[in-house]
Design a protein around this motif. Structure first.
Motif, PDB file in Angstrom:
ATOM      1  N   THR A  73      11.627   4.508 -37.638  1.00  0.00           N
ATOM      2  CA  THR A  73      10.521   4.388 -38.589  1.00  0.00           C
ATOM      3  C   THR A  73      10.488   2.991 -39.182  1.00  0.00           C
ATOM      4  OG1 THR A  73      10.590   6.737 -39.126  1.00  0.00           O
ATOM      5  CG2 THR A  73       9.561   5.288 -40.747  1.00  0.00           C
ATOM      6  N   ALA A  74      11.656   2.462 -39.546  1.00  0.00           N
ATOM      7  CA  ALA A  74      11.721   1.114 -40.122  1.00  0.00           C
ATOM      8  C   ALA A  74      11.206   0.073 -39.140  1.00  0.00           C
ATOM      9  CB  ALA A  74      13.160   0.783 -40.529  1.00  0.00           C
ATOM     10  N   LEU A  75      11.600   0.173 -37.892  1.00  0.00           N
ATOM     11  CA  LEU A  75      11.144  -0.786 -36.891  1.00  0.00           C
ATOM     12  C   LEU A  75       9.644  -0.664 -36.645  1.00  0.00           C
ATOM     13  CD1 LEU A  75      14.099  -0.589 -34.356  1.00  0.00           C
ATOM     14  CD2 LEU A  75      13.555  -2.468 -35.922  1.00  0.00           C
ATOM     15  N   ASN A  76       9.129   0.565 -36.674  1.00  0.00           N
ATOM     16  CA  ASN A  76       7.693   0.768 -36.476  1.00  0.00           C
ATOM     17  C   ASN A  76       6.859   0.222 -37.628  1.00  0.00           C
ATOM     18  OD1 ASN A  76       7.826   1.986 -33.947  1.00  0.00           O
ATOM     19  ND2 ASN A  76       8.212   3.991 -34.824  1.00  0.00           N
ATOM     20  N   LEU A  77       7.452   0.054 -38.802  1.00  0.00           N
ATOM     21  CA  LEU A  77       6.746  -0.479 -39.965  1.00  0.00           C
ATOM     22  C   LEU A  77       6.853  -1.999 -40.073  1.00  0.00           C
ATOM     23  CD1 LEU A  77       7.785   2.175 -42.635  1.00  0.00           C
ATOM     24  CD2 LEU A  77       5.537   1.889 -41.568  1.00  0.00           C
ATOM     25  N   SER A  78       7.540  -2.633 -39.126  1.00  0.00           N
ATOM     26  CA  SER A  78       7.795  -4.075 -39.191  1.00  0.00           C
ATOM     27  C   SER A  78       6.718  -4.888 -38.491  1.00  0.00           C
ATOM     28  CB  SER A  78       9.144  -4.394 -38.541  1.00  0.00           C
ATOM     29  OG  SER A  78      10.174  -3.731 -39.223  1.00  0.00           O
ATOM     30  N   MET A 109      11.847   7.223 -46.907  1.00  0.00           N
ATOM     31  CA  MET A 109      11.231   5.956 -46.551  1.00  0.00           C
ATOM     32  C   MET A 109      12.326   4.913 -46.384  1.00  0.00           C
ATOM     33  SD  MET A 109       8.427   4.816 -45.799  1.00  0.00           S
ATOM     34  CE  MET A 109       6.836   4.298 -46.243  1.00  0.00           C
ATOM     35  N   PRO A 110      12.361   4.201 -45.271  1.00  0.00           N
ATOM     36  CA  PRO A 110      13.457   3.285 -44.993  1.00  0.00           C
ATOM     37  C   PRO A 110      13.419   1.960 -45.743  1.00  0.00           C
ATOM     38  CG  PRO A 110      11.936   3.329 -43.161  1.00  0.00           C
ATOM     39  CD  PRO A 110      11.467   4.349 -44.142  1.00  0.00           C
ATOM     40  N   PHE A 111      12.253   1.577 -46.323  1.00  0.00           N
ATOM     41  CA  PHE A 111      12.182   0.310 -47.039  1.00  0.00           C
ATOM     42  C   PHE A 111      12.015   0.562 -48.529  1.00  0.00           C
ATOM     43  CE2 PHE A 111      10.718  -1.077 -42.824  1.00  0.00           C
ATOM     44  CZ  PHE A 111      11.528  -2.175 -42.638  1.00  0.00           C
ATOM     45  N   ASP A 112      12.650  -0.303 -49.355  1.00  0.00           N
ATOM     46  CA  ASP A 112      12.423  -0.199 -50.789  1.00  0.00           C
ATOM     47  C   ASP A 112      11.195  -1.022 -51.161  1.00  0.00           C
ATOM     48  OD1 ASP A 112      13.161  -2.912 -50.965  1.00  0.00           O
ATOM     49  OD2 ASP A 112      15.133  -2.471 -51.794  1.00  0.00           O
ATOM     50  N   GLY A 113      10.865  -1.092 -52.423  1.00  0.00           N
ATOM     51  CA  GLY A 113       9.677  -1.790 -52.870  1.00  0.00           C
ATOM     52  C   GLY A 113       9.674  -3.280 -52.610  1.00  0.00           C
ATOM     53  N   SER A 114      10.828  -3.858 -52.296  1.00  0.00           N
ATOM     54  CA  SER A 114      10.928  -5.286 -51.999  1.00  0.00           C
ATOM     55  C   SER A 114      10.963  -5.561 -50.509  1.00  0.00           C
ATOM     56  CB  SER A 114      12.184  -5.874 -52.653  1.00  0.00           C
ATOM     57  OG  SER A 114      12.101  -5.749 -54.052  1.00  0.00           O
ATOM     58  N   GLY A 115      10.855  -4.524 -49.687  1.00  0.00           N
ATOM     59  CA  GLY A 115      10.874  -4.701 -48.238  1.00  0.00           C
ATOM     60  C   GLY A 115      12.256  -4.712 -47.634  1.00  0.00           C
ATOM     61  N   ASN A 116      13.285  -4.355 -48.398  1.00  0.00           N
ATOM     62  CA  ASN A 116      14.649  -4.291 -47.877  1.00  0.00           C
ATOM     63  C   ASN A 116      14.878  -2.929 -47.236  1.00  0.00           C
ATOM     64  OD1 ASN A 116      15.512  -6.847 -49.072  1.00  0.00           O
ATOM     65  ND2 ASN A 116      15.265  -5.764 -50.996  1.00  0.00           N
ATOM     66  N   TYR A 117      15.529  -2.922 -46.074  1.00  0.00           N
ATOM     67  CA  TYR A 117      15.841  -1.660 -45.411  1.00  0.00           C
ATOM     68  C   TYR A 117      16.984  -0.981 -46.153  1.00  0.00           C
ATOM     69  CZ  TYR A 117      17.373   1.756 -42.038  1.00  0.00           C
ATOM     70  OH  TYR A 117      17.730   2.943 -41.427  1.00  0.00           O
ATOM     71  N   VAL A 118      16.818   0.299 -46.423  1.00  0.00           N
ATOM     72  CA  VAL A 118      17.841   1.087 -47.106  1.00  0.00           C
ATOM     73  C   VAL A 118      18.196   2.262 -46.204  1.00  0.00           C
ATOM     74  CG1 VAL A 118      18.378   2.421 -49.173  1.00  0.00           C
ATOM     75  CG2 VAL A 118      16.853   0.449 -49.338  1.00  0.00           C
ATOM     76  N   PRO A 119      19.435   2.302 -45.686  1.00  0.00           N
ATOM     77  CA  PRO A 119      19.801   3.404 -44.791  1.00  0.00           C
ATOM     78  C   PRO A 119      19.822   4.738 -45.546  1.00  0.00           C
ATOM     79  CG  PRO A 119      21.712   2.027 -45.240  1.00  0.00           C
ATOM     80  CD  PRO A 119      20.538   1.370 -45.893  1.00  0.00           C
ATOM     81  N   PRO A 120      19.746   5.841 -44.805  1.00  0.00           N
ATOM     82  CA  PRO A 120      19.802   7.153 -45.450  1.00  0.00           C
ATOM     83  C   PRO A 120      21.099   7.318 -46.233  1.00  0.00           C
ATOM     84  CG  PRO A 120      19.379   7.363 -43.088  1.00  0.00           C
ATOM     85  CD  PRO A 120      19.676   5.934 -43.364  1.00  0.00           C
ATOM     86  N   SER A 121      21.064   8.142 -47.250  1.00  0.00           N
ATOM     87  CA  SER A 121      22.263   8.353 -48.068  1.00  0.00           C
ATOM     88  C   SER A 121      23.150   9.438 -47.472  1.00  0.00           C
ATOM     89  CB  SER A 121      21.855   8.730 -49.485  1.00  0.00           C
ATOM     90  OG  SER A 121      21.049   9.885 -49.469  1.00  0.00           O
ATOM     91  N   ALA A 122      24.342   9.572 -48.019  1.00  0.00           N
ATOM     92  CA  ALA A 122      25.292  10.588 -47.565  1.00  0.00           C
ATOM     93  C   ALA A 122      24.660  11.970 -47.694  1.00  0.00           C
ATOM     94  CB  ALA A 122      26.568  10.501 -48.387  1.00  0.00           C
TER      95      ALA A 122
END
Length: 81
Positions: free
Chosen positions: A39-44, A1-14
């Protein structure tokens, strides 16, 4: 999921992100990052109204300001404002 619980975008990890200087970009990792951004843009919700809400939104007890007047015939309230 690209957003955290506060609505901040979090990129995929290594190893998908970040890219490392001097190494070839793996197509699988690149596609994963692009799909995550998509996915992040579609959820905005967009400012120009193209991305509309699809569910009720918790405004965290914040007021909305500069909202146009609601038409009384179409307004429906289930709880006090």
């Amino acid at each position: 999921m690209p957003f955290d619980g506060s609505g901040n975008y979090v990129p995929p990890s290594a190893p998908t992100f970040p890219a490392i200087t001097g190494t070839a970009i793996n197509s699988t990792y690149y596609n994963s990052v692009i799909n995550d951004i998509s996915t992040a843009l579609n959820l905005s919700i967009t400012r120009d109204g193209q991305g509309k809400p699809s569910a009720a939104i918790n405004w965290n007890n914040q007021n909305l300001t500069n909202v146009a007047t609601f038409a009384a015939a179409s307004a429906s309230f289930t709880a006090p404002l």
